[in-house]
Design an enzyme around this catalytic site. Structure first.
Site, PDB file in Angstrom:
ATOM      1  N   PRO A 108      -7.031   0.916  -1.782  1.00  0.00           N
ATOM      2  CA  PRO A 108      -5.697   1.364  -1.420  1.00  0.00           C
ATOM      3  C   PRO A 108      -4.954   0.335  -0.567  1.00  0.00           C
ATOM      4  CG  PRO A 108      -7.284   3.110  -1.038  1.00  0.00           C
ATOM      5  CD  PRO A 108      -8.048   1.865  -1.328  1.00  0.00           C
ATOM      6  N   GLU A 109      -3.835  -0.125  -1.079  1.00  0.00           N
ATOM      7  CA  GLU A 109      -2.930  -0.987  -0.330  1.00  0.00           C
ATOM      8  C   GLU A 109      -1.678  -0.154  -0.046  1.00  0.00           C
ATOM      9  OE1 GLU A 109      -2.654  -4.891  -2.185  1.00  0.00           O
ATOM     10  OE2 GLU A 109      -4.621  -4.635  -3.082  1.00  0.00           O
TER      11      GLU A 109
END
Length: 274
Positions: A2-3
């Site tokens: 997850p960015e």
DNA sequence: ACGAGGTCCTGCGAGC
DNA sequence: TGCTCGCAGGACCTCG
């Protein structure tokens, strides 16, 4: 992985179901994801607390309680999820934190590898935490000059500098590869030797890609899901990430891959990025 | 002050 | 088939 776009999507997914809701009871399956807080303290802070807001800062979800900011860092495989029904056995298996809500429903932090971390910060702790992070790339007030100033002082490879959360937040391996491709910059080039006009391009491409990835609800390769359990679709739009050995979508050159920068897989086009 | 490199975790795929 | 091993990587830490 997850960015920024994935965390933003997860936060948007759970926010409508959480804001204004009171937590009846919370449970924690493992304590190794806690940082600076003990299990009893966290569970005590959550129990009976009302969620005032759920926001994102950098790659982290922030649950606003009256006395605390509950910060969830998904790390690699962490997910922020909301269920309005009982969890199935597979869903419950890696649910590290579960919070039952008054009136039904459940907020869950699910994390298979538990690289993720949970923090409980008071207002002062939050301010220090927030201040140590760089600017938000999608902040309308962020200028190309400030973006460049944050990066250009480093002798590190531009890709590593771009992923350094003290310089600019939210960009991880996937979007660093993609932004550098569109900006036409060799990922291994020292940040202090990237030309100003290249920084101008990088600024705009980074913003454009992050916004497009939010529109697509993130990039799903395996573990990432939106706050409501759906996969994202930005993986369909990737130009270089996960495409080592395949032809460049622009010029047809075989894309190169290397682990030379920060031991992370870097994929780039020799011809388009110089 | 900065940068390089190690550590945490576990599922998965490759190779034998 | 079943095993081992390397890899994925964000944040944080230590060392030089």
């Amino acid at each position: 992985m997850p960015e920024l776009p994935e965390v933003e999507t997860m936060v948007r997914g759970v926010r409508p179901a959480l804001v204004g809701r009171t937590i009846l009871q919370a449970t924690l399956s493992h304590t190794d994801i806690l940082r600076g807080v003990t299990r009893p303290k966290l569970l005590q802070a959550l129990t009976g607390a009302t969620v005032r807001d759920v926001t994102r800062r950098a790659k982290h979800g922030v649950v606003h309680l009256d006395a605390w900011r509950f910060v969830l860092q998904p790390g690699m495989t962490g997910n922020l999820l909301y269920y309005d029904r009982p969890l199935t056995a597979p869903e419950a298996k890696y649910a590290v934190l579960r919070a039952r809500l008054e009136g039904g429903g459940e907020f869950v932090f699910r994390d298979i590898r538990r690289i993720g971390t949970l923090l409980l910060l008071n207002e002062r702790g939050w301010r220090a935490y927030d201040a140590a992070l760089g600017p938000e790339p999608l902040d309308p007030a962020l200028t190309p000059e400030r973006f460049r100033a944050g990066l250009a002082g480093s002798r590190q490879a531009i890709k590593k500098a771009l992923m350094d959360q003290r310089r600019i937040v939210g960009v991880g391996n996937i979007y660093a590869n993609e932004a550098l491709f569109f900006a036409g910059i060799d990922p291994s080039k020292p940040a202090n030797r990237v030309r100003p006009e290249s920084y101008e391009r990088l600024f705009h491409e980074t913003r454009r890609i992050l916004a497009a990835a939010i529109d697509a609800e993130g990039t799903t390769f395996r573990d990432y899901r939106t706050g409501t359990g759906q996969p994202g679709s930005f993986q369909l739009e990737l130009m270089v990430y996960e495409r080592e050995g395949e032809p460049c979508r622009v010029c047809g050159t075989t894309l190169a891959g290397t682990h030379a920068i920060d031991a992370r897989i870097t994929v780039f086009c020799h011809r388009c990025q110089r």
